[in-house]
Design a protein around this motif. Sequence first.
Motif, mmCIF file in Angstrom:
data_model
loop_
_atom_site.group_PDB
_atom_site.id
_atom_site.type_symbol
_atom_site.label_atom_id
_atom_site.label_comp_id
_atom_site.label_asym_id
_atom_site.label_seq_id
_atom_site.Cartn_x
_atom_site.Cartn_y
_atom_site.Cartn_z
ATOM 1 N N SER A 33 -4.974 -1.060 -0.511
ATOM 2 C CA SER A 33 -5.060 -0.115 -1.427
ATOM 3 C C SER A 33 -4.768 -0.264 -2.823
ATOM 4 O O SER A 33 -3.572 -0.919 -2.936
ATOM 5 C CB SER A 33 -4.052 1.186 -0.860
ATOM 6 O OG SER A 33 -4.267 1.277 0.347
ATOM 7 N N THR A 34 -5.487 0.146 -3.531
ATOM 8 C CA THR A 34 -5.246 -0.133 -5.381
ATOM 9 C C THR A 34 -3.959 0.532 -5.704
ATOM 10 O O THR A 34 -3.889 1.847 -5.405
ATOM 11 C CB THR A 34 -6.296 0.263 -5.931
ATOM 12 O OG1 THR A 34 -7.614 -0.353 -5.590
ATOM 13 C CG2 THR A 34 -6.386 -0.169 -7.431
ATOM 14 N N SER B 112 -1.302 2.336 -8.122
ATOM 15 C CA SER B 112 -1.271 2.515 -9.664
ATOM 16 C C SER B 112 0.178 2.720 -10.239
ATOM 17 O O SER B 112 1.109 2.097 -9.309
ATOM 18 C CB SER B 112 -1.536 4.212 -9.865
ATOM 19 O OG SER B 112 -0.362 4.894 -9.089
ATOM 20 N N LYS C 67 -3.637 -4.502 -5.229
ATOM 21 C CA LYS C 67 -3.666 -3.643 -3.919
ATOM 22 C C LYS C 67 -2.360 -4.118 -3.117
ATOM 23 O O LYS C 67 -2.113 -5.304 -3.192
ATOM 24 C CB LYS C 67 -5.174 -4.130 -3.452
ATOM 25 C CG LYS C 67 -6.213 -3.693 -4.113
ATOM 26 C CD LYS C 67 -7.337 -4.200 -3.364
ATOM 27 C CE LYS C 67 -8.736 -3.769 -4.388
ATOM 28 N NZ LYS C 67 -9.884 -4.304 -3.721
ATOM 29 N N ARG D 246 -5.860 -1.938 -12.774
ATOM 30 C CA ARG D 246 -6.294 -2.005 -11.259
ATOM 31 C C ARG D 246 -6.575 -3.340 -10.574
ATOM 32 O O ARG D 246 -7.398 -3.376 -9.722
ATOM 33 C CB ARG D 246 -7.562 -1.278 -11.225
ATOM 34 C CG ARG D 246 -7.524 0.390 -11.964
ATOM 35 C CD ARG D 246 -9.062 0.893 -11.728
ATOM 36 N NE ARG D 246 -9.188 1.364 -10.574
ATOM 37 C CZ ARG D 246 -8.746 2.210 -9.480
ATOM 38 N NH1 ARG D 246 -7.757 3.038 -10.079
ATOM 39 N NH2 ARG D 246 -9.035 2.325 -8.298
ATOM 40 N N LYS E 241 -7.946 -10.913 -8.662
ATOM 41 C CA LYS E 241 -9.013 -11.067 -7.672
ATOM 42 C C LYS E 241 -8.944 -11.602 -6.595
ATOM 43 O O LYS E 241 -9.344 -11.657 -5.536
ATOM 44 C CB LYS E 241 -10.296 -11.140 -8.481
ATOM 45 C CG LYS E 241 -10.784 -10.155 -9.240
ATOM 46 C CD LYS E 241 -12.310 -10.066 -9.543
ATOM 47 C CE LYS E 241 -12.727 -8.757 -10.198
ATOM 48 N NZ LYS E 241 -13.682 -9.365 -11.205
ATOM 49 N N TYR F 40 -2.937 -9.726 -5.809
ATOM 50 C CA TYR F 40 -2.711 -9.354 -7.318
ATOM 51 C C TYR F 40 -3.575 -10.489 -8.011
ATOM 52 O O TYR F 40 -3.995 -11.584 -7.765
ATOM 53 C CB TYR F 40 -1.235 -9.866 -7.770
ATOM 54 C CG TYR F 40 -0.688 -11.331 -7.412
ATOM 55 C CD1 TYR F 40 -0.797 -12.197 -8.361
ATOM 56 C CD2 TYR F 40 -0.638 -11.537 -5.918
ATOM 57 C CE1 TYR F 40 -0.164 -13.424 -8.037
ATOM 58 C CE2 TYR F 40 -0.161 -12.738 -5.698
ATOM 59 C CZ TYR F 40 0.065 -13.842 -6.748
ATOM 60 O OH TYR F 40 0.548 -15.198 -6.441
#
Lengths: 421, 421
Positions: free
Chosen positions: A392-393, A395, A388, A385, A412, A410
Amino acid sequence: MARYVHGNRERTYPLTVPTRPAQRELDEFLTRAVSNVSVLGDLRALLASGERQLRIKQGFDPTSANLHLGHAISLRKLRKLSQWGHEVVLIVGDWTTQIGDPTDKDLSRPLRSRDEVMQNAQTYLDQFHLIVPRENTRVVLQDEWYGTFGLRDVIQLTARFTAQQILAREEFRKRLEKKTAIPIKDLIYPLLQAYDSVAIEADVEFGGTDQLFNILTGRELQQQVGQPPQSVFIVELLEGLDGEKMSKSKPAQSIWLVDPPHEVYGKVMAIEDKLMSHYFEWATELPMSEVQATLRAIASRELHPRDAKRKLARTITAELHSAAAAEEAERDFDRIHKEKAAPSEVEDVREVRVDGAKEIPIVDLLVMAKLRPSRSTARQLVEGRGVKVDGSTASLDTSVPVKGEPVVQYGKRNYARIRFR
Amino acid sequence: MARYVHGNRERTYPLTVPTRPAQRELDEFLTRAVSNVSVLGDLRALLASGERQLRIKQGFDPTSANLHLGHAISLRKLRKLSQWGHEVVLIVGDWTTQIGDPTDKDLSRPLRSRDEVMQNAQTYLDQFHLIVPRENTRVVLQDEWYGTFGLRDVIQLTARFTAQQILAREEFRKRLEKKTAIPIKDLIYPLLQAYDSVAIEADVEFGGTDQLFNILTGRELQQQVGQPPQSVFIVELLEGLDGEKMSKSKPAQSIWLVDPPHEVYGKVMAIEDKLMSHYFEWATELPMSEVQATLRAIASRELHPRDAKRKLARTITAELHSAAAAEEAERDFDRIHKEKAAPSEVEDVREVRVDGAKEIPIVDLLVMAKLRPSRSTARQLVEGRGVKVDGSTASLDTSVPVKGEPVVQYGKRNYARIRFR
């Protein structure tokens, strides 16, 4: 068990004897980040004497491709031993990995194919040599002995240990209590790892505290077959960002040797304050005097924890990359965190060729935009996770439409704007 | 597990289909001396149809050279199946014997050498064919598959069964409770025996009630690898002279196929009365109607137990040797037991050449005097305290002085006078 000496290995004693380390240096080597185990006795004497080259065993199961900061603790120990003139034998667990180490596991692991294992091994070895020099290091595959290991060898090996002995280890006791299946292959795993020590005639085996059982089994097997038992060298297990043991299975909580400087810096800044003493002592190469002074300053509130952590992040980033990279990472960190940089201000622009596609799977996008070096690392980051798209994160199923200029976050603290061509 | 079909084996279906046994004959086959196990269903249908040749697995571990009357129960079943046109595959456990079957054992068994195992196999096979004809019988060594069994095969096999599954069997539970060591090799034993069924693609496996666990494991493994699971054929275990299971490890309490007529007769006369029903039903080939009539006659006291036992002894001796031999054995038995023949009246005189020796080890003496056919049977008898020299029980250390005419008692009822030349 007839085959103890394997094919093309010859035990070489160099003409120049190994270094005799200074007492103080040896003390630090044997205590810093080293678990308090009682079987170190021989090792101290052997290292102090400098009389002969020792053969140091470091095994690894290439279950994933990357090494993390926790691994760096032993790798630096190995580097030191190599510099002192000892021989490091890195055993690639091309056979044991197929079984899966039951250490620290609730469940048995699925059998893996040898191809998968060998693919992981290559990047692992490259990363190993980021820290341990190739000189005085020998890489061997278990296949050298297990490739021709027959049923008779298995019988003789499994006759030497009882089910009770192996099931007594903590992981198995828990699995027995919970009635979780323990395939018989899992009982054989420690014996194979033990036999590795016999096969290479190890003088010392290295491992984390979780490997103590396996390593002691190697020691016992060596004694049973008449070899001098290896010394045991157990290093501490560094915690990850979540305060639990840093682990291959939790990529987002681990600091990887191949993480770019920004990420190393940002991840260190994200650890819990109480982990700082372990990080300073185990995960840096700062002199112990400076480590102790820093920890004292934190304890006496002369040094603010945030500033201590900045020092830690700078040090670790510099040690894994360079002082310049560490400084730049700190500036970027400050810009984003202190100045609250918004995605609209992202300066890093990546061009991606689309060749008419309407959308691009997120993993492909990360690689094509050169935000990640490989599909596997990209996949790892998405699974954790850590990606974003425009907030939006993502998957693994995410596909990014080829329109506009999306901003990809990508990790934090890293942002890039994508331009499609 | 890749190798299921092994080298030179081809499944042959003869042009002539097997016999379709008469209903009554099949009923007796499936019930007499057969343990009441629930997995017989398929087998009855397969045998009744006579549609195809079945492959019958009979494994044996040549831990000792000789077969006893308990074995004869399954051998006669196998003879019948062979006569009905099915294929008997006799698997020589040249690999499993090295490990040692943990079945019914308190302690793990020592590893054996393959040479020792193969020596025993030869006499065993000769004795096997005293009952089962060579036609429709194939003898295979486990070496056909285990000779090239590698670590990968072991890993894949041991991944299919859990430690809990195997340790749940009764012998192991007892050993766990008593804290008796269970070497890991013992857990692998049942898996190897199970894999034999896969290797030969068995349709049916034969064994005593003590083999049920191993045989069911074979059935399960076949299912796991996609083979039709074998039927299970479990025969009863005949008691020995002491009322316990007849066993290789208690030679003096067992009736051996190679025992001379005198000894067969005498040993049957020595069994406990209450064992007669098992002996009549399981260990003779008398028609079941006659067996039942005899047992009824004993129960109603029309027939004295002693006379019933004489009939039993005559029958068994005749079946293992000949009617004439049985009659002679009965006469000798009467002479010794009714007329209390003393050793001084021994008529059986054996001449032994001494070539100047001062004394002769007891085992050599028994063989030279032709009282035993081989050193191993001689040793067995002495170990079972079954030999006396002039009234003193001999041990393996006994050497007999070359003087006078000693009387050797071998077995309970046989005497021979030795003359040295």
